[in-house]
Every structure is written in C-alpha cells, then in structure tokens.
Design a protein around this motif. Structure first.
Motif, PDB file in Angstrom:
ATOM      1  N   TRP A 349      63.845 -28.636 -93.537  1.00  0.00           N
ATOM      2  CA  TRP A 349      65.017 -27.975 -93.868  1.00  0.00           C
ATOM      3  C   TRP A 349      65.174 -26.642 -93.155  1.00  0.00           C
ATOM      4  O   TRP A 349      66.278 -26.243 -92.840  1.00  0.00           O
ATOM      5  CB  TRP A 349      65.409 -27.825 -95.517  1.00  0.00           C
ATOM      6  CG  TRP A 349      64.245 -26.857 -96.290  1.00  0.00           C
ATOM      7  CD1 TRP A 349      63.329 -27.238 -96.563  1.00  0.00           C
ATOM      8  CD2 TRP A 349      64.652 -25.512 -96.290  1.00  0.00           C
ATOM      9  NE1 TRP A 349      62.642 -26.135 -97.229  1.00  0.00           N
ATOM     10  CE2 TRP A 349      63.518 -25.090 -97.164  1.00  0.00           C
ATOM     11  CE3 TRP A 349      65.741 -24.824 -96.095  1.00  0.00           C
ATOM     12  CZ2 TRP A 349      63.372 -23.964 -97.602  1.00  0.00           C
ATOM     13  CZ3 TRP A 349      65.640 -23.441 -96.526  1.00  0.00           C
ATOM     14  CH2 TRP A 349      64.368 -22.984 -97.113  1.00  0.00           C
ATOM     15  N   ASN A 350      63.958 -25.918 -93.053  1.00  0.00           N
ATOM     16  CA  ASN A 350      64.063 -24.638 -92.597  1.00  0.00           C
ATOM     17  C   ASN A 350      64.086 -24.459 -90.963  1.00  0.00           C
ATOM     18  O   ASN A 350      64.152 -23.341 -90.374  1.00  0.00           O
ATOM     19  CB  ASN A 350      63.053 -23.825 -93.229  1.00  0.00           C
ATOM     20  CG  ASN A 350      62.830 -22.365 -92.806  1.00  0.00           C
ATOM     21  OD1 ASN A 350      62.234 -21.640 -92.622  1.00  0.00           O
ATOM     22  ND2 ASN A 350      64.440 -21.874 -93.346  1.00  0.00           N
ATOM     23  N   ARG A 351      64.606 -25.576 -90.287  1.00  0.00           N
ATOM     24  CA  ARG A 351      64.886 -25.480 -88.952  1.00  0.00           C
ATOM     25  C   ARG A 351      66.376 -25.139 -88.696  1.00  0.00           C
ATOM     26  O   ARG A 351      66.736 -24.751 -87.449  1.00  0.00           O
ATOM     27  CB  ARG A 351      64.613 -26.630 -88.274  1.00  0.00           C
ATOM     28  CG  ARG A 351      62.975 -26.619 -88.207  1.00  0.00           C
ATOM     29  CD  ARG A 351      62.551 -28.043 -87.473  1.00  0.00           C
ATOM     30  NE  ARG A 351      61.109 -27.896 -86.979  1.00  0.00           N
ATOM     31  CZ  ARG A 351      60.580 -28.208 -85.633  1.00  0.00           C
ATOM     32  NH1 ARG A 351      61.589 -28.434 -84.735  1.00  0.00           N
ATOM     33  NH2 ARG A 351      59.374 -27.754 -85.375  1.00  0.00           N
ATOM     34  N   ALA A 352      67.144 -25.325 -89.517  1.00  0.00           N
ATOM     35  CA  ALA A 352      68.804 -25.033 -89.199  1.00  0.00           C
ATOM     36  C   ALA A 352      68.972 -23.477 -88.628  1.00  0.00           C
ATOM     37  O   ALA A 352      68.180 -22.709 -89.262  1.00  0.00           O
ATOM     38  CB  ALA A 352      69.390 -25.276 -90.512  1.00  0.00           C
ATOM     39  N   PRO A 353      69.678 -23.421 -87.670  1.00  0.00           N
ATOM     40  CA  PRO A 353      70.702 -24.220 -87.257  1.00  0.00           C
ATOM     41  C   PRO A 353      70.109 -25.263 -85.986  1.00  0.00           C
ATOM     42  O   PRO A 353      70.746 -25.905 -85.520  1.00  0.00           O
ATOM     43  CB  PRO A 353      72.041 -23.428 -86.664  1.00  0.00           C
ATOM     44  CG  PRO A 353      70.932 -22.196 -86.275  1.00  0.00           C
ATOM     45  CD  PRO A 353      69.882 -21.755 -87.117  1.00  0.00           C
ATOM     46  N   GLU A 354      68.791 -25.006 -85.781  1.00  0.00           N
ATOM     47  CA  GLU A 354      68.257 -26.070 -84.767  1.00  0.00           C
ATOM     48  C   GLU A 354      68.027 -27.450 -85.437  1.00  0.00           C
ATOM     49  O   GLU A 354      68.166 -27.459 -86.513  1.00  0.00           O
ATOM     50  CB  GLU A 354      66.851 -25.414 -84.411  1.00  0.00           C
ATOM     51  CG  GLU A 354      66.765 -24.332 -83.493  1.00  0.00           C
ATOM     52  CD  GLU A 354      67.596 -24.407 -82.179  1.00  0.00           C
ATOM     53  OE1 GLU A 354      67.026 -25.268 -81.530  1.00  0.00           O
ATOM     54  OE2 GLU A 354      68.614 -23.700 -81.788  1.00  0.00           O
ATOM     55  N   PRO A 355      68.003 -28.418 -84.775  1.00  0.00           N
ATOM     56  CA  PRO A 355      67.942 -29.853 -85.214  1.00  0.00           C
ATOM     57  C   PRO A 355      66.495 -29.776 -86.202  1.00  0.00           C
ATOM     58  O   PRO A 355      65.801 -29.242 -85.925  1.00  0.00           O
ATOM     59  CB  PRO A 355      67.544 -30.823 -84.032  1.00  0.00           C
ATOM     60  CG  PRO A 355      68.076 -29.852 -82.851  1.00  0.00           C
ATOM     61  CD  PRO A 355      67.723 -28.642 -83.057  1.00  0.00           C
ATOM     62  N   GLN A 356      66.706 -30.512 -87.338  1.00  0.00           N
ATOM     63  CA  GLN A 356      65.460 -30.689 -88.256  1.00  0.00           C
ATOM     64  C   GLN A 356      64.486 -31.715 -87.659  1.00  0.00           C
ATOM     65  O   GLN A 356      64.914 -32.274 -86.581  1.00  0.00           O
ATOM     66  CB  GLN A 356      66.196 -31.126 -89.629  1.00  0.00           C
ATOM     67  CG  GLN A 356      67.139 -30.553 -90.373  1.00  0.00           C
ATOM     68  CD  GLN A 356      66.703 -29.036 -90.752  1.00  0.00           C
ATOM     69  OE1 GLN A 356      65.457 -28.791 -90.539  1.00  0.00           O
ATOM     70  NE2 GLN A 356      67.480 -28.173 -91.105  1.00  0.00           N
ATOM     71  N   ALA A 357      63.070 -31.729 -88.220  1.00  0.00           N
ATOM     72  CA  ALA A 357      62.387 -32.436 -87.587  1.00  0.00           C
ATOM     73  C   ALA A 357      61.332 -33.010 -88.730  1.00  0.00           C
ATOM     74  O   ALA A 357      61.304 -32.319 -89.743  1.00  0.00           O
ATOM     75  CB  ALA A 357      61.372 -31.803 -86.217  1.00  0.00           C
ATOM     76  N   GLY A 358      60.649 -33.965 -88.322  1.00  0.00           N
ATOM     77  CA  GLY A 358      59.595 -34.664 -89.321  1.00  0.00           C
ATOM     78  C   GLY A 358      59.938 -36.031 -89.452  1.00  0.00           C
ATOM     79  O   GLY A 358      60.273 -36.715 -88.718  1.00  0.00           O
ATOM     80  N   TYR A 359      60.075 -36.203 -90.626  1.00  0.00           N
ATOM     81  CA  TYR A 359      60.256 -37.704 -91.411  1.00  0.00           C
ATOM     82  C   TYR A 359      59.630 -38.596 -90.635  1.00  0.00           C
ATOM     83  O   TYR A 359      60.086 -39.740 -90.384  1.00  0.00           O
ATOM     84  CB  TYR A 359      61.898 -37.909 -91.307  1.00  0.00           C
ATOM     85  CG  TYR A 359      62.778 -36.735 -91.574  1.00  0.00           C
ATOM     86  CD1 TYR A 359      63.198 -36.565 -93.062  1.00  0.00           C
ATOM     87  CD2 TYR A 359      63.205 -35.696 -90.666  1.00  0.00           C
ATOM     88  CE1 TYR A 359      63.881 -35.344 -93.166  1.00  0.00           C
ATOM     89  CE2 TYR A 359      63.975 -34.781 -90.852  1.00  0.00           C
ATOM     90  CZ  TYR A 359      64.370 -34.612 -92.097  1.00  0.00           C
ATOM     91  OH  TYR A 359      65.067 -33.377 -92.743  1.00  0.00           O
ATOM     92  N   PHE A 360      58.333 -38.350 -90.302  1.00  0.00           N
ATOM     93  CA  PHE A 360      57.505 -39.383 -89.710  1.00  0.00           C
ATOM     94  C   PHE A 360      56.015 -39.254 -90.295  1.00  0.00           C
ATOM     95  O   PHE A 360      55.508 -38.220 -91.195  1.00  0.00           O
ATOM     96  CB  PHE A 360      57.371 -39.313 -88.190  1.00  0.00           C
ATOM     97  CG  PHE A 360      57.366 -38.006 -87.717  1.00  0.00           C
ATOM     98  CD1 PHE A 360      56.269 -37.082 -87.967  1.00  0.00           C
ATOM     99  CD2 PHE A 360      58.328 -37.760 -86.737  1.00  0.00           C
ATOM    100  CE1 PHE A 360      56.249 -35.899 -87.521  1.00  0.00           C
ATOM    101  CE2 PHE A 360      58.210 -36.419 -85.980  1.00  0.00           C
ATOM    102  CZ  PHE A 360      57.052 -35.632 -86.550  1.00  0.00           C
ATOM    103  N   VAL A 361      55.200 -40.247 -89.933  1.00  0.00           N
ATOM    104  CA  VAL A 361      53.584 -40.230 -90.351  1.00  0.00           C
ATOM    105  C   VAL A 361      53.069 -40.014 -88.896  1.00  0.00           C
ATOM    106  O   VAL A 361      53.226 -40.630 -88.012  1.00  0.00           O
ATOM    107  CB  VAL A 361      53.112 -41.586 -90.904  1.00  0.00           C
ATOM    108  CG1 VAL A 361      51.702 -41.356 -91.160  1.00  0.00           C
ATOM    109  CG2 VAL A 361      53.927 -41.559 -92.404  1.00  0.00           C
TER     110      VAL A 361
END
Lengths: 427, 159
Positions: A349-361
């Motif tokens: 969440w703390n990448r805003a305003p840049e695109p968010q990342a993660g949500y993977f294994v």
C-alpha cells in the motif's frame, strides 16, 4: 495419504488405463487443476485449484499428514477463529467446523499438538491419532500477555525440533519516531519499544502460562515479522521483515516518492540467538546493497549505517509485505525447489502514488541452507489483473503458506478467504 | 499568503505550465487542470477543490490511496463515512491532532494511528477537507479556513 482414498475405489477395469497414465510416477495421484488454474499464473508444468472458501480473513494455515487443514482467521467468524477443512478425493476440501473464539495469525503443528496464536497469546491443542483436536474449547495457554498496540499486532509463530516456540512481537511504530509517522519527527533515543517488541521472543513449548518476560528476546531490531520458518538444513530460524514505511512522506526533502516506493528492502534474515537487525536505526537499501542510517537517526539517504547490525540473507523490493515463508521439503515439485523458500507477498500500500506491487508468491532458491541465486515470481495474479494489482484493489491477497503431505503448496488469502493448492503435474 | 500567491501567479505566467515541485507550499495549482483561457478555476469552490487535490496528493494519498478507499485493516476509507461527511469539527480535529487507532468503520477495524498534520496551514486543511468531502462519490459542504482556525488551539475533542 490422499493416494489411498483415491486409488482404492479404482476398479480393476481402470487399472490398465491408469497404468499408462501414471507409468512415470506410479505413487502420485493425479488431481485435476481448475481449468483456469484458479486464476493464477504459474510456471510450466504447474496447476492450481481452489481448495475451499473459508469466508474469513485466512491468515496462516497448516496441512496435516492425513490432509486435514487448519486455517487461522484474522478475526473469528461465527465465534470460530480456526477453521477445519476436511479433504475430499478431488483435492479440494469442505469446511468441517471450527473452534477457538479468538482472531489471530499464527498456526503451527509439531509433536502431537496444534499451536495457534491470538494477538496477545499462544495456545495449544492436543491432537488425536487422526490429527483431530479433541478439546476444542479447552486449549492449554502456552504464552500470554504479549505486547500489543495499534500496529503490527499479529503474532506469527514457528517451532524448532528441540521444543522451542518462536513468536514475533512486532514494533508498535513505523520508525520509533517521537510522534509515529509524523512528518519530520525525530527518532526516540535508545528506542524504548525494543524492550518489549520489535523482535522475536523464544519460549518453551511444554511450559504453560509463560508471560512475555518469561521468554528470551531471541532476536531484536526487527520491525515486524509475519512470515517465518525453521530451516531444517541450516538448523536456523529464518524470518521476513516488513521494512519501514513512508521515507518520502516523513522526509520529503531527502527521498522522492519513486525512491520511497522501492525503499527500503523487504529482508530475509537468518537469525541466531542475540541477533540485532538494526530497526529503527537502520534500513537496507537493496540498490546500494548496503545498510543505511535511518533519517530519524541522522541519516539522509546517503549515509551508511553506523553500528554493526545483521545483514539480510536476501532482499526484495520495498513494501510488498512478506506474510508467509515456507521451506519446501517435498518431492512433488522439480528438484530445484527442494529446500528452497517460498515467500507469500501480501501486496503493497505504501508505494502510492507509484503503482502498487506484490500480490504474488515468490520462489527463492537455496543451496546448503543459504539463499543462492535470483528470486523469481512463482505464482502470480492473486490480484485478478495487472490493473487491480497496480491500484492495490486486489481480489485476493496471499498470506499463509503450507506444504501438503503429497508436496502440494497451499496458499491462504486473507482478503476473500480462498485457499489455493498448487501442484506439479508434468511427468 | 498573498506573497505566495503572487509568486505562484508570476511563475505561471512566466512558464505557462503548472508543475510546482515544492512540498511545503501552502497554495498550489493542480497539475490535472486542463489549460483554459483563465488560469484560475472559475468558482471559489472549484479553486479550493483544485488546491485541495494537491494537498491530498502530497499528504494524504499514501495512506488513504488515490481512490480514497484506504487500506484494509490499516487505514480507513474516506468514502461515504460519517467521519468525513458528518461533524466538521471532529473532522478538522482529526487532521489537526491525529486519531488513535483502532477504529471501527462500517464493521471493519482499522488499526493504524493517523498522525497529526498541524503543520498544514488553515487554508491547506480547509482545501483538502473540502476536496475530500466532495470527491470519491462524497458530497458535503465546504470547510473554511476560519472553521479550521477556530479549532487550531482548541482542546482536543472527545475522540
């Protein structure tokens, strides 16, 4: 274990066909993945299915030798904080009750007991010969009185083979500022949070009623750990730290928002007793490959860390929130995965305003108990689409990891409560 | 304040673009406004909204996100909640003095503390709250700098 229930009903007439199908791996049951691999993107040869929908925020989970699954929910649903999933012949499972009225994150099993944590305590339940909890409403209280404030309150747990229990007590702060997360607020000298939080505490599994101060502060200077696992090759505890937030928000003159989206690294640490990873005084810059002095403690983004702190064993881009760590010891997956680490990145969440990342294994290769080689995204698209990941509005968010008796990798999702099972299907 | 407006306008006239990198500037023109014959938005509300959008981006967006939806379990959403649409005094007080978690909103719990933003000017706070109260599907009255000023040194409300 599943192979018995699957193979017994196979009639003699089917044997000829199945011999052809299973010739190369006669003992592995072939479970059909979902046609869309449960929406996941996987390496060639892997498939996935949705095991079950728990309907709660599914944090960590364990899969027992008979395939029974226990899932810890973040908050109790219908008065039940642990969901029991009973395996079926198709590789899926059905909700078969639950127990434990408390929400929490941690769950682990060893030596005939199931351990589970709330945000302030660790309980254990005796298992019977079928890995069932018999005294669902009367667990033993192993640890209580764990420090809990309004941040990083989850208490993940891990067990070693010699009767020790490891509990994360997260720091109730971002960077130990005098005023938490306020722009320009300085770091508190000799950070007082570290006395009771910001580290891993070690307890005895067989001693009941321990309080936090009865345990040993096994490692300190760890802001918050959610994913942790004992490495049996190295005989060490490995943990994934959630790195600090808001370098740009709190220190706009020192860090741009693009820099702040990538920094600091999310770090994998190999811990020994007495280790100090340096939070809140330092952070790790994965681009400079260097420990840096934190801006709350005189750093400016360019000053290397003062003091001698534990270096990470491996580092990953910032803010992706590693919530699950699992050393893979199964034989279902190809040899390169054996003894390597899977890491569930919950998503940023703390990448805003840049695109968010993660949500993977992610898969991190290991050799002889140490990270070896470049990490890679193993299972992707929990978010549902690239746009949903970029906006942070992910459909599913991977959190917990577990290995099934056949070597399948199980992943829990604490957004919608889906349980995934990833299998290797190539010959 | 007057001095800054003069500088901003002068810069605008000189360059013809709206990029203003300064972080602490109390008044900023929006980067997203389409070029118009008149460089300033037509109504006072639109002008406040435009300034408020810049404050939001610089101060609030990281936690509350670009869509105002917040972050599950951590940072509350700003969309159609009583916190945003209800009592303006409470809302201004939260910006000035922060808000300690956990807070329950629409059945969901949000744990993270909101830091105080008292370093913002009365106009900054009025603008950003006007923006928040009229964005993300919200519709509510504007907040004025005088309303902020009246609460700046007031004792903390019973939050």
């Amino acid at each position: 274990m599943n192979s018995f229930s699957l193979r017994l009903p196979l009639g003699a007439a089917a044997i000829a066909g199945s011999l052809l199908l299973y010739a190369s791996r006669p003992t592995a049951p072939r479970l059909a993945p979902d046609p869309d691999n449960a929406g996941l993107k996987l390496p060639a040869g892997f498939g996935a299915l949705k095991v079950a929908e728990t309907g709660g925020k599914a944090r960590h989970l364990v899969v027992m030798p008979n395939g029974l699954i226990y899932v810890k929910l973040n908050s109790a649903k219908d008065g039940k904080g642990i969901v029991v999933l009973k395996p079926g012949a198709d590789g899926r499972a059905t909700v078969a009750g639950g127990f434990g009225s408390y929400g929490g994150t941690g769950i682990a099993t060893q030596g005939g007991y199931l351990y589970a944590s709330s945000d302030v305590a660790v309980y254990r339940y005796k298992l019977d010969g079928q890995d069932q909890v018999t005294n669902q409403s009367q667990p033993e209280l192993v640890v209580h009185g764990l420090k809990k404030e309004n941040e990083h309150e989850s208490k993940s747990i891990a067990l070693d083979p010699t009767g020790n229990l490891y509990v994360n007590v997260g720091a109730y702060s971002n960077a130990c500022q005098e005023k938490d997360r306020e722009r320009g607020s300085k770091g508190m000298p000799n950070c007082p949070i570290l006395d009771s939080a910001g580290g891993i505490w070690q307890f005895k599994t067989d001693r009941l009623g321990q309080r936090e101060q009865d345990g040993t502060r096994y490692a300190t200077g760890l802001r918050n750990v959610v994913g942790l696992d004992w490495n049996k090759q190295d005989n060490k505890l490995f943990v994934m730290q959630h790195g600090r937030d808001q370098l740009h928000d709190n220190w706009p003159a020192l860090y741009g928002d693009k820099e702040s989206a990538l920094l600091p690294a999310e770090c994998l640490y190999e811990l020994s007793a007495g280790a100090n990873a340096g939070w809140p005084y330092v952070y790790y810059d994965q681009q400079k490959k260097q420990l840096m002095q934190g801006p709350e403690y005189g750093g400016d983004g360019k000053t290397p860390a003062k003091g001698n702190y534990l270096k990470p064993a491996a580092a990953y881009p910032g803010h992706m929130a590693p919530n699950g760590l699992l050393f893979y010891t199964g034989s279902m997956f190809p040899a390169k995965y054996r003894n390597g680490a899977f890491i569930a990145f919950h998503g940023s969440w703390n990448r805003a305003p840049e695109p968010q990342a993660g949500y993977f294994v992610v898969f991190q290769p290991f050799k002889d108990g140490q990270p070896s080689g470049q990490w890679e995204v193993f299972a992707d698209n929990f978010a549902g689409s690239a746009a949903k990941a970029a906006s942070g509005r992910a459909d599913h968010r991977p959190c917990g990891l577990a290995q099934g008796p056949d070597g399948s990798l199980y992943v829990s999702d604490d957004s919608k409560g889906t349980i995934y099972r990833i299998m290797y299907n190539a010959k | 304040m007057r001095g800054f407006r003069y500088i901003a306008l002068a810069g605008l006239l000189a360059t013809g673009i709206y990029s203003l990198p300064a972080q602490q500037a109390p008044v900023k023109l929006p980067g997203t406004v389409r070029p118009k014959p008149h460089p300033t938005p037509s109504s006072p509300l639109a002008a406040s909204m435009a300034r408020g959008q810049r404050v939001y981006k610089n101060v609030c967006l990281t936690c509350h996100q670009a869509d105002g939806g917040g972050v599950p379990n951590m940072n509350p959403p700003l969309i159609k909640t009583d916190y945003v649409l209800g009592d303006k005094k409470r809302l201004v007080g939260i910006v000035l003095r922060g808000l300690k978690g956990p807070n329950e909103i629409e059945g969901e719990t949000y744990t993270q503390n909101m830091p105080a933003q008292a370093y913002l000017t009365d106009l900054n706070i009025a603008d950003v709250l006007t923006y928040v109260r009229n964005s993300f599907g919200n519709k509510a009255s504007a907040v004025t700098p005088a309303e902020v000023h009246a609460l700046r040194d007031a004792p903390a409300a019973g939050q």
